[in-house]
Design a protein around this motif. Structure first.
Motif, PDB file in Angstrom:
ATOM      1  N   MET B  44       0.827  -1.205   0.000  1.00 23.24           N
ATOM      2  CA  MET B  44       0.000   0.000   0.000  1.00 23.24           C
ATOM      3  C   MET B  44       0.867   1.262   0.000  1.00 23.24           C
ATOM      4  O   MET B  44       0.584   2.232  -0.709  1.00 23.24           O
ATOM      5  N   ILE B  48       0.722   4.102  -3.026  1.00 29.33           N
ATOM      6  CA  ILE B  48       0.411   5.520  -2.775  1.00 29.33           C
ATOM      7  C   ILE B  48       1.642   6.392  -3.050  1.00 29.33           C
ATOM      8  O   ILE B  48       1.542   7.470  -3.627  1.00 29.33           O
ATOM      9  N   SER B 146      10.921  16.430   7.201  1.00 27.40           N
ATOM     10  CA  SER B 146      10.914  15.666   5.958  1.00 27.40           C
ATOM     11  C   SER B 146      12.240  15.811   5.224  1.00 27.40           C
ATOM     12  O   SER B 146      12.822  16.893   5.212  1.00 27.40           O
ATOM     13  N   TRP B 188      10.851  11.034   4.419  1.00 25.92           N
ATOM     14  CA  TRP B 188       9.550  11.665   4.659  1.00 25.92           C
ATOM     15  C   TRP B 188       8.678  10.633   5.380  1.00 25.92           C
ATOM     16  O   TRP B 188       8.779   9.422   5.099  1.00 25.92           O
ATOM     17  N   GLU B 189       7.802  11.083   6.240  1.00 22.37           N
ATOM     18  CA  GLU B 189       6.935  10.131   6.946  1.00 22.37           C
ATOM     19  C   GLU B 189       6.082   9.320   5.974  1.00 22.37           C
ATOM     20  O   GLU B 189       5.759   8.168   6.235  1.00 22.37           O
ATOM     21  N   HIS B 190       5.726   9.910   4.813  1.00 24.05           N
ATOM     22  CA  HIS B 190       4.878   9.158   3.891  1.00 24.05           C
ATOM     23  C   HIS B 190       5.582   7.899   3.356  1.00 24.05           C
ATOM     24  O   HIS B 190       4.929   7.001   2.842  1.00 24.05           O
ATOM     25  N   TYR B 193       5.108   5.589   7.092  1.00 24.05           N
ATOM     26  CA  TYR B 193       4.186   5.728   8.223  1.00 24.05           C
ATOM     27  C   TYR B 193       3.105   4.646   8.303  1.00 24.05           C
ATOM     28  O   TYR B 193       2.727   4.227   9.395  1.00 24.05           O
ATOM     29  N   LEU B 194       2.610   4.177   7.166  1.00 25.61           N
ATOM     30  CA  LEU B 194       1.532   3.171   7.191  1.00 25.61           C
ATOM     31  C   LEU B 194       2.010   1.883   7.864  1.00 25.61           C
ATOM     32  O   LEU B 194       1.255   1.229   8.572  1.00 25.61           O
ATOM     33  N   GLN B 197       4.906   3.731  11.326  1.00 30.59           N
ATOM     34  CA  GLN B 197       4.481   4.876  12.149  1.00 30.59           C
ATOM     35  C   GLN B 197       5.689   5.692  12.622  1.00 30.59           C
ATOM     36  O   GLN B 197       6.503   6.067  11.793  1.00 30.59           O
ATOM     37  N   ASN B 198       5.796   5.908  13.928  1.00 31.81           N
ATOM     38  CA  ASN B 198       6.873   6.774  14.425  1.00 31.81           C
ATOM     39  C   ASN B 198       8.239   6.081  14.447  1.00 31.81           C
ATOM     40  O   ASN B 198       9.239   6.715  14.795  1.00 31.81           O
TER      41      ASN B 198
END
Lengths: 203, 228
Positions: B44, B48, B146, B188-190, B193-194, B197-198
């Motif tokens: 996923m 994205i 980021s 970048w968190e994107h 992150y899914l 996460q942190n």
């Protein structure tokens, strides 16, 4: 003074469906807590240990970068939690409503300006509504964990409303759709608290 | 009359000429399936990341350069003069180029360690492959907000690690530490992150399992030739 990690003023799932429970839990217990822990460790290395965050931000450009990043992260998230409520949304009233209308034309025009600031912040950061030294309102955005109280900030003032636009604030629910997250945010804004902040500054 | 015929001919043929011209900047296909890097990078996130984030950078970059002479310039030329361009070109051009390189720096069944000249160069610059990994991971964890981490070939022929904010990269003249990037990691968190996460550190650990050292080796050798 001792620094305290503030309590979340509501349950993790209280802002559903606008902000999801999992995001709230990780955001508060992991991200916010880490900023707190790292700030406490960083400020001990300076001669400002025990000073208020406002005093620290007023000369943050002279302090080590971790103080700026983690102190900002601590303060900004605390303000953010308090800016939201399960019974939030709607529009501001009182003197704040008058000031918003006077400055931006209408509440809708203000929201558009704030939305733009939040959507156009590239990378990680925050959107702010703050009150400048001359008591006028100001919408702006900051990078990373900077905020309008910091001495190196281009648009200085006292923030009364902040929106976190780091991806961690919305990615689990909204992924790349930051504008959807910003729209959802308006449903939980705690206007009575924002109004009280405004009135305490202008009086 | 001659002038009129010329103008008319130009108006009629222009769309065909324009159509025949391929854009210099293309949105390349992802070199593997969305689920090819599982379980290290989840399907996923890949979908994205490539189809939304990367595509948006590309589209916004193309929109920002449309109808200008920048359309015919290479990304390297643009980055070399980055400070003279508008922010939209820097942010979206960086996002477009960085992600394309990132996809190539990974592959299914990747990982392991580099060999040959690249392995020697890493040892010379960082002591050992493990020391390099440690320094690279450290740069990734320390990048606040980021950004990206890079392994770069400098003009002096030595390798160094650097990190950049947002979508900047070491080819941009806005960077203090410049050179030829040969390996990169999106922090970048994107990018994580899914699944993570942190826990950015866990994402970086997982990343080593999909590193495409053959590609890095190729960029290294090309970089050396260009330096000479």
């Amino acid at each position: 003074m001792d620094y305290k990690f503030p309590e979340l003023p509501y349950a993790f799932n209280a802002l559903e469906p606008h902000i999801d429970a999992m995001t709230m839990e990780i955001h508060y217990t992991k991200h916010h807590k880490t900023y707190f822990d790292k700030f406490v460790a960083a400020i001990k290395e300076t001669d400002m240990n025990g000073a208020s965050l406002e005093e620290i931000f007023a000369q943050v450009s002279k302090l080590p970068v971790p103080v700026r990043n983690h102190g900002g992260g601590l303060y900004n998230h605390t303000l953010f939690w308090e800016s939201m409520s399960p019974n939030g949304g709607g529009a501001p009233g009182g003197k704040l409503a008058e000031a918003i209308n006077a400055k931006y034309g209408s509440f809708e025009d203000f929201k558009t300006k704030f939305n733009d600031a939040a959507a156009n912040r590239f990378g990680s950061g925050w959107a702010w509504l703050s009150v400048k030294a001359d008591k006028s309102l100001c919408v702006c955005s900051s990078a990373n964990q900077d905020n309008p109280l910091m001495d190196n900030f281009e648009c200085q003032g006292t923030p009364i409303l902040g929106l976190d636009v780091w991806e961690h604030a919305y990615y689990l629910k909204f992924q790349n759709r930051r504008p959807d997250y910003i729209s959802a945010f308006w449903n939980v804004v705690n206007w009575p608290v924002i109004e009280a902040r405004y009135e305490s500054i202008i009086k | 009359m001659k002038k009129l015929i010329f103008v008319l001919t130009a108006i009629i043929t222009l769309p065909f000429v324009m159509k025949a011209q391929e854009p210099v900047h293309k949105f390349a296909p992802l070199p593997y399936a969305y689920d090819a890097l599982e379980p290290y990078i989840d399907k996923m996130t890949m979908e994205i990341h490539y189809d939304r984030h990367h595509r948006a950078y590309y589209n916004n970059f193309m929109a920002a350069i449309k109808g200008t002479e920048t359309e015919s310039k290479s990304m390297q030329e643009i980055f070399a003069q980055m400070s003279t361009y508008p922010t939209a070109i820097r942010n979206n051009g960086g996002g477009y180029w960085n992600h394309e390189m990132f996809w190539n720096c990974m592959k299914p069944n990747g990982g392991g360690a580099p060999t040959g000249k690249l392995a020697d160069a890493i040892k010379t610059s960082f002591g050992s492959f493990d020391d390099f990994k440690k320094q690279f991971a450290d740069a990734g964890i320390k990048r606040f907000g980021s950004g990206w981490v890079w392994l770069v070939l400098g003009k002096d022929g030595k390798l160094f690690i650097t990190s950049t904010a947002n979508q900047d990269n070491p080819l941009m003249n806005t960077e203090e530490k410049r050179g030829t990037p040969i390996f990169c990691l999106d922090v970048w968190e994107h990018a994580y992150y899914l699944k993570y996460q942190n826990k950015r550190g866990d994402y970086i650990s997982a990343f080593w399992n999909v590193a495409n050292w053959d590609y890095v080796q190729k960029l290294y050798e090309q970089g050396l030739l260009k330096n000479n």
